[in-house]
Design an enzyme around this catalytic site. Structure first.
Site, PDB file in Angstrom:
ATOM      1  N   GLU A   1     -51.818 -25.001  -8.101  1.00 11.69           N
ATOM      2  CA  GLU A   1     -51.272 -23.692  -8.103  1.00 11.69           C
ATOM      3  C   GLU A   1     -50.529 -23.454  -6.811  1.00 11.69           C
ATOM      4  OE1 GLU A   1     -52.087 -21.715 -10.285  1.00 11.69           O
ATOM      5  OE2 GLU A   1     -53.460 -22.330 -11.504  1.00 11.69           O
ATOM      6  N   GLY A   2     -49.401 -24.457  -6.577  1.00  7.41           N
ATOM      7  CA  GLY A   2     -48.537 -23.836  -5.464  1.00  7.41           C
ATOM      8  C   GLY A   2     -49.263 -24.588  -4.206  1.00  7.41           C
TER       9      GLY A   2
ATOM     10  N   ARG B   1     -53.927 -17.968  -9.307  1.00  8.17           N
ATOM     11  CA  ARG B   1     -53.986 -17.999  -7.811  1.00  8.17           C
ATOM     12  C   ARG B   1     -54.939 -16.867  -7.501  1.00  8.17           C
ATOM     13  NH1 ARG B   1     -47.590 -18.641  -7.260  1.00  8.17           N
ATOM     14  NH2 ARG B   1     -47.368 -21.083  -7.706  1.00  8.17           N
TER      15      ARG B   1
ATOM     16  N   CYS C   1     -48.385 -16.329 -15.246  1.00  3.47           N
ATOM     17  CA  CYS C   1     -49.890 -17.151 -15.481  1.00  3.47           C
ATOM     18  C   CYS C   1     -50.455 -17.426 -14.043  1.00  3.47           C
ATOM     19  CB  CYS C   1     -49.761 -18.087 -16.490  1.00  3.47           C
ATOM     20  SG  CYS C   1     -49.010 -17.758 -17.907  1.00  3.47           S
TER      21      CYS C   1
HETATM   22  P1  TGC Z   1     -37.946 -17.577  -8.394  1.00  2.00           P
HETATM   23  O1  TGC Z   1     -36.468 -17.281  -8.245  1.00  2.00           O
HETATM   24  O2  TGC Z   1     -38.723 -17.087  -7.169  1.00  2.00           O
HETATM   25  O3  TGC Z   1     -38.527 -16.857  -9.716  1.00  2.00           O
HETATM   26  C1  TGC Z   1     -38.113 -16.826 -10.691  1.00  2.00           C
HETATM   27  C2  TGC Z   1     -38.473 -15.999 -11.608  1.00  2.00           C
HETATM   28  O4  TGC Z   1     -40.156 -15.600 -11.741  1.00  2.00           O
HETATM   29  C3  TGC Z   1     -40.394 -14.296 -11.008  1.00  2.00           C
HETATM   30  N1  TGC Z   1     -41.576 -14.692  -9.949  1.00  2.00           N
HETATM   31  C4  TGC Z   1     -42.761 -14.291 -10.404  1.00  2.00           C
HETATM   32  N2  TGC Z   1     -43.423 -13.834 -11.673  1.00  2.00           N
HETATM   33  C5  TGC Z   1     -44.712 -13.661 -11.437  1.00  2.00           C
HETATM   34  N3  TGC Z   1     -45.688 -14.190 -10.578  1.00  2.00           N
HETATM   35  C6  TGC Z   1     -45.078 -14.915  -9.532  1.00  2.00           C
HETATM   36  N4  TGC Z   1     -45.830 -15.410  -8.649  1.00  2.00           N
HETATM   37  C7  TGC Z   1     -43.655 -14.756  -9.609  1.00  2.00           C
HETATM   38  N5  TGC Z   1     -42.662 -15.685  -8.434  1.00  2.00           N
HETATM   39  C8  TGC Z   1     -41.549 -15.271  -8.980  1.00  2.00           C
HETATM   40  C9  TGC Z   1     -39.140 -13.829 -10.293  1.00  2.00           C
HETATM   41  O5  TGC Z   1     -39.213 -12.504 -10.116  1.00  2.00           O
HETATM   42  C10 TGC Z   1     -38.080 -14.195 -11.018  1.00  2.00           C
HETATM   43  O6  TGC Z   1     -38.019 -13.558 -12.437  1.00  2.00           O
HETATM   44  P2  TGC Z   1     -36.504 -12.976 -13.067  1.00  2.00           P
HETATM   45  O7  TGC Z   1     -37.060 -11.794 -13.988  1.00  2.00           O
HETATM   46  O8  TGC Z   1     -35.896 -12.641 -11.739  1.00  2.00           O
HETATM   47  O9  TGC Z   1     -35.864 -14.379 -13.461  1.00  2.00           O
HETATM   48  O10 TGC Z   1     -38.087 -18.912  -8.717  1.00  2.00           O
HETATM   49  P3  TGC Z   1     -37.925 -20.351  -7.708  1.00  2.00           P
HETATM   50  O11 TGC Z   1     -37.310 -21.359  -8.652  1.00  2.00           O
HETATM   51  O12 TGC Z   1     -36.919 -19.925  -6.617  1.00  2.00           O
HETATM   52  O13 TGC Z   1     -39.330 -20.891  -7.457  1.00  2.00           O
HETATM   53  C11 TGC Z   1     -40.077 -20.242  -6.655  1.00  2.00           C
HETATM   54  C12 TGC Z   1     -41.491 -21.030  -6.160  1.00  2.00           C
HETATM   55  C13 TGC Z   1     -41.251 -22.194  -5.421  1.00  2.00           C
HETATM   56  C14 TGC Z   1     -42.335 -19.971  -5.564  1.00  2.00           C
HETATM   57  C15 TGC Z   1     -42.191 -21.464  -7.496  1.00  2.00           C
HETATM   58  O14 TGC Z   1     -41.329 -22.479  -8.207  1.00  2.00           O
HETATM   59  C16 TGC Z   1     -43.400 -21.945  -7.593  1.00  2.00           C
HETATM   60  O15 TGC Z   1     -44.317 -21.220  -7.493  1.00  2.00           O
HETATM   61  N6  TGC Z   1     -43.828 -23.270  -7.423  1.00  2.00           N
HETATM   62  C17 TGC Z   1     -45.053 -23.869  -7.469  1.00  2.00           C
HETATM   63  C18 TGC Z   1     -45.265 -24.323  -8.802  1.00  2.00           C
HETATM   64  C19 TGC Z   1     -46.889 -24.071  -9.096  1.00  2.00           C
HETATM   65  O16 TGC Z   1     -47.482 -23.517  -8.590  1.00  2.00           O
HETATM   66  N7  TGC Z   1     -47.397 -25.025 -10.199  1.00  2.00           N
HETATM   67  C20 TGC Z   1     -48.733 -24.712 -10.402  1.00  2.00           C
HETATM   68  C21 TGC Z   1     -48.605 -25.456 -11.627  1.00  2.00           C
HETATM   69  S1  TGC Z   1     -50.337 -24.986 -12.693  1.00  2.00           S
HETATM   70  C22 TGC Z   1     -51.491 -25.696 -11.929  1.00  2.00           C
HETATM   71  O17 TGC Z   1     -51.488 -26.227 -10.678  1.00  2.00           O
HETATM   72  C23 TGC Z   1     -52.989 -25.538 -12.471  1.00  2.00           C
HETATM   73  S2  TGC Z   1     -54.263 -26.042 -11.628  1.00  2.00           S
HETATM   74  C24 TGC Z   1     -55.080 -25.213 -12.138  1.00  2.00           C
HETATM   75  C25 TGC Z   1     -56.764 -25.537 -11.853  1.00  2.00           C
HETATM   76  O18 TGC Z   1     -57.160 -26.722 -12.415  1.00  2.00           O
HETATM   77  O19 TGC Z   1     -57.483 -24.758 -11.338  1.00  2.00           O
HETATM   78  P1  FAD Z   2     -44.353 -32.062  -4.845  1.00  2.37           P
HETATM   79  O1  FAD Z   2     -43.674 -30.684  -5.518  1.00  2.37           O
HETATM   80  O2  FAD Z   2     -43.494 -33.473  -4.945  1.00  2.37           O
HETATM   81  O3  FAD Z   2     -44.709 -31.763  -3.548  1.00  2.37           O
HETATM   82  C1  FAD Z   2     -45.009 -32.895  -2.251  1.00  2.37           C
HETATM   83  C2  FAD Z   2     -44.713 -32.367  -0.944  1.00  2.37           C
HETATM   84  O4  FAD Z   2     -43.657 -31.547  -0.750  1.00  2.37           O
HETATM   85  C3  FAD Z   2     -46.077 -31.290  -0.685  1.00  2.37           C
HETATM   86  O5  FAD Z   2     -46.699 -31.242   0.285  1.00  2.37           O
HETATM   87  C4  FAD Z   2     -45.154 -29.869  -0.847  1.00  2.37           C
HETATM   88  O6  FAD Z   2     -45.736 -28.977  -0.145  1.00  2.37           O
HETATM   89  C5  FAD Z   2     -43.838 -30.475  -0.250  1.00  2.37           C
HETATM   90  N1  FAD Z   2     -42.612 -29.528  -0.516  1.00  2.37           N
HETATM   91  C6  FAD Z   2     -42.193 -29.308  -1.611  1.00  2.37           C
HETATM   92  N2  FAD Z   2     -41.025 -28.455  -1.733  1.00  2.37           N
HETATM   93  C7  FAD Z   2     -41.105 -28.239  -0.337  1.00  2.37           C
HETATM   94  C8  FAD Z   2     -39.807 -27.496   0.461  1.00  2.37           C
HETATM   95  N3  FAD Z   2     -39.027 -26.705  -0.067  1.00  2.37           N
HETATM   96  N4  FAD Z   2     -40.057 -27.624   1.749  1.00  2.37           N
HETATM   97  C9  FAD Z   2     -41.175 -28.324   2.256  1.00  2.37           C
HETATM   98  N5  FAD Z   2     -41.821 -28.808   1.674  1.00  2.37           N
HETATM   99  C10 FAD Z   2     -41.760 -28.969   0.438  1.00  2.37           C
HETATM  100  N6  FAD Z   2     -50.139 -28.540 -12.903  1.00  2.37           N
HETATM  101  C11 FAD Z   2     -49.937 -28.042 -14.169  1.00  2.37           C
HETATM  102  O7  FAD Z   2     -49.004 -27.581 -14.628  1.00  2.37           O
HETATM  103  N7  FAD Z   2     -51.308 -27.735 -14.907  1.00  2.37           N
HETATM  104  C12 FAD Z   2     -52.520 -27.962 -14.362  1.00  2.37           C
HETATM  105  O8  FAD Z   2     -53.469 -27.841 -14.997  1.00  2.37           O
HETATM  106  C13 FAD Z   2     -52.539 -28.855 -13.164  1.00  2.37           C
HETATM  107  N8  FAD Z   2     -53.642 -29.243 -12.747  1.00  2.37           N
HETATM  108  C14 FAD Z   2     -54.122 -30.018 -11.755  1.00  2.37           C
HETATM  109  C15 FAD Z   2     -54.965 -30.592 -11.242  1.00  2.37           C
HETATM  110  C16 FAD Z   2     -55.056 -31.365 -10.074  1.00  2.37           C
HETATM  111  C17 FAD Z   2     -56.491 -31.952  -9.881  1.00  2.37           C
HETATM  112  C18 FAD Z   2     -53.901 -31.737  -9.389  1.00  2.37           C
HETATM  113  C19 FAD Z   2     -53.841 -32.444  -8.241  1.00  2.37           C
HETATM  114  C20 FAD Z   2     -52.781 -31.106  -9.881  1.00  2.37           C
HETATM  115  C21 FAD Z   2     -52.572 -30.111 -10.816  1.00  2.37           C
HETATM  116  N9  FAD Z   2     -51.352 -29.610 -11.261  1.00  2.37           N
HETATM  117  C22 FAD Z   2     -51.437 -29.044 -12.538  1.00  2.37           C
HETATM  118  C23 FAD Z   2     -50.167 -30.052 -10.540  1.00  2.37           C
HETATM  119  C24 FAD Z   2     -50.148 -29.121  -9.409  1.00  2.37           C
HETATM  120  O9  FAD Z   2     -49.499 -27.730  -9.697  1.00  2.37           O
HETATM  121  C25 FAD Z   2     -48.963 -29.845  -8.549  1.00  2.37           C
HETATM  122  O10 FAD Z   2     -49.593 -31.277  -8.023  1.00  2.37           O
HETATM  123  C26 FAD Z   2     -48.240 -29.128  -7.501  1.00  2.37           C
HETATM  124  O11 FAD Z   2     -47.578 -27.805  -7.853  1.00  2.37           O
HETATM  125  C27 FAD Z   2     -47.587 -29.876  -6.443  1.00  2.37           C
HETATM  126  O12 FAD Z   2     -46.554 -30.591  -7.426  1.00  2.37           O
HETATM  127  P2  FAD Z   2     -46.290 -32.228  -6.927  1.00  2.37           P
HETATM  128  O13 FAD Z   2     -47.602 -32.739  -7.213  1.00  2.37           O
HETATM  129  O14 FAD Z   2     -45.198 -32.746  -7.777  1.00  2.37           O
HETATM  130  O15 FAD Z   2     -45.707 -32.346  -5.464  1.00  2.37           O
END
Ligand code: TGC
Ligand code: FAD
Length: 388
Positions: free
Chosen positions: A368-369, A248, A243
């Site tokens: 979103e990362g 992203r 998703c």
């Molecule tokens: P990793 O071992 O890399 O991957 C686990 C499994 O997932 C697959 N995969 C993906 N699949 C689809 N899309 C991607 N981008 C994928 N990246 C990895 C991968 O192939 C693997 O599959 P399988 O079948 O082998 O199990 O996992 P990891 O634990 O090493 O994590 C990698 C990392 C750090 C990149 C990941 O955890 C990450 O992206 N962290 C950031 C979390 C994040 O972005 N959170 C966002 C929350 S939602 C949000 O912020 C909404 S705001 C929206 C708004 O308001 O607009």
């Molecule tokens: P952390 O993961 O604690 O990171 C803190 C700092 O450490 C960051 O600078 C990061 O880059 C750094 N860091 C982390 N790992 C490493 C590493 N290995 N090496 C070096 N540096 C590192 N999430 C949802 O699920 N759904 C939503 O709808 C959603 N909406 C959001 C809306 C807003 C306005 C905001 C601010 C956030 C939202 N998020 C949502 C959450 C968002 O995805 C997280 O804030 C984001 O993924 C970072 O997680 P964290 O805030 O816990 O920071």
């Protein structure tokens, strides 16, 4: 001689199809007429303009890439990108609303749900009658979602979910939450109606960023849902990450709109403002900055368009999305901050948009990362070494 469009120096628009141009123009008109007149006040008041949702839905902007069979517009990925770009030219909060509804809530139901779930939810979500939120991030660390604590336990034909989610966009607006939880079978997704006993959303206040957007904490205290609410067709972290790839992708386009809004504002401002007996824009120091903004916007436009063409050809890779999310959000936040500076004192109120965009982009560069996460994804691709 005909002048180039300062917001599209390479005429990237000429690379769009007629249909894509029509989408851009329709959303652009909506933003000019309905969003720009109110959005500064919304930001100031910390208010999401929910009154715009019916029109956003009527324009077909929710779940825009999902087939018409489910009440959606069936557009291509480039059109979805243009929607994000135009909405974020208005405000990142409005684009966030659309990203979450489309890519984080409708997409998982479409991609991982069964036919009954798709029929039950997608048409009403496209119509804006059911609003969703996406709960992946938890209070102890969003960058590492594999380490989530929220868990779901099977109990007869039901699941009992416990845990907490943090920073959830649309949390207090939502009728349903897509909740990701650890199970004995790995991470799974559940469609949790917001009126389920034990489910609460608590709005986050005192935000200095994305003020025209609802952000919440979610609490799940013995929330019981039937197995019919589980998304049956995915298990593991790749479910939510899949998703995120969709969202992203859209976010690579959105900040182009924010940067264009800021550049347009300072182009007008620096030509009208006279200092030292000449327009501000006639100073080399100012023109260097303006030229550099146009350069960075142009590169971001070409990056997103090629990414969109890869997506529509079924060839887009998550690493490519990471590179573009990192580049384009960095481009926009730097431009917004520079524009704020060039407006002088006038740049510190919401009467101009630069400070609003700059502050919003502080969220966009984190959610979103984070920028670092995306840099490390690209580093991992280049080296084959996981440095997380
Ligand atoms: P990793 O071992 O890399 O991957 C686990 C499994 O997932 C697959 N995969 C993906 N699949 C689809 N899309 C991607 N981008 C994928 N990246 C990895 C991968 O192939 C693997 O599959 P399988 O079948 O082998 O199990 O996992 P990891 O634990 O090493 O994590 C990698 C990392 C750090 C990149 C990941 O955890 C990450 O992206 N962290 C950031 C979390 C994040 O972005 N959170 C966002 C929350 S939602 C949000 O912020 C909404 S705001 C929206 C708004 O308001 O607009
Ligand atoms: P952390 O993961 O604690 O990171 C803190 C700092 O450490 C960051 O600078 C990061 O880059 C750094 N860091 C982390 N790992 C490493 C590493 N290995 N090496 C070096 N540096 C590192 N999430 C949802 O699920 N759904 C939503 O709808 C959603 N909406 C959001 C809306 C807003 C306005 C905001 C601010 C956030 C939202 N998020 C949502 C959450 C968002 O995805 C997280 O804030 C984001 O993924 C970072 O997680 P964290 O805030 O816990 O920071």
């Amino acid at each position: 001689a005909a002048r180039l469009n300062p917001l599209d120096l390479y005429d990237v628009r000429s690379l769009l199809t007629d249909e894509e141009r029509m989408v851009q123009d329709t959303v652009g008109r909506f933003v000019d007429e309905k969003v720009l007149p109110i959005i500064g006040d919304c930001f100031d008041q910390g208010r999401f303009p929910a009154e715009l949702v019916p029109e956003i839905a009527n324009l077909g902007l929710l779940g825009a890439t999902i087939p018409e069979k489910y009440g959606c517009a069936g557009m291509n990925g480039v059109s979805y990108g243009l929607i994000c770009q135009e909405l974020e030219r208005g405000d990142s909060g409005l684009r966030s609303f659309a990203s979450v509804q489309s890519s984080l809530c409708m997409y998982p139901i479409y991609a991982y749900g069964n036919e009954e779930q798709k029929m039950q939810y997608l048409p009403k979500m496209a119509a804006g009658e059911i609003i969703g939120c996406f709960g992946l991030t938890e209070p102890h660390g969003g960058s590492d979602p594999a380490n989530m604590k929220t868990h779901a336990k099977k109990d007869g034909g039901d699941w009992v979910i416990n845990g907490a989610k943090m920073w959830i966009t649309n949390g207090n607006l939502a009728h349903i939450a897509i909740v990701w939880a650890q199970t004995d079978d790995g991470i799974q997704g559940f469609i949790v109606p917001a009126d389920t006993k034990g489910f609460t959303a608590q709005e986050v206040h005192k935000k200095m960023s994305l003020r025209a957007s609802v952000t919440s904490a979610l609490f799940l205290d013995n929330v019981r849902v039937p197995d019919a609410q589980r998304l049956p067709n995915v298990k593991g972290l790749k479910g939510p990450l899949g998703c995120l790839t969709q969202a992203r992708y859209g976010i690579t386009w959105g900040p182009i709109g924010a940067a264009q809004a800021c550049l347009k504002e300072v182009l007008d401002y620096t030509q009208e403002r006279v200092l030292f007996g000449r327009p501000l824009a006639s100073n080399q120091a100012i023109q260097l900055k303006l030229a550099d903004m146009a350069r960075r916007i142009t590169m971001a436009q070409l990056l997103s368009l090629q990414l969109g063409r890869l997506k529509d050809a079924g060839k887009m890779e998550p690493t490519q999305v990471s590179l573009a999310k990192w580049n384009n959000v960095r481009m926009a936040i730097d431009i917004a901050r520079d524009c704020r500076d060039m407006l002088g004192g006038a740049g510190i109120t919401v009467e101009h948009s630069a400070i609003r965009h700059a502050l919003n982009l502080e969220s966009v560069i984190t959610y979103e990362g984070t920028e670092t996460v995306h840099q490390l994804v690209v580093g991992r691709e280049l080296t084959g070494i996981n440095a997380f």
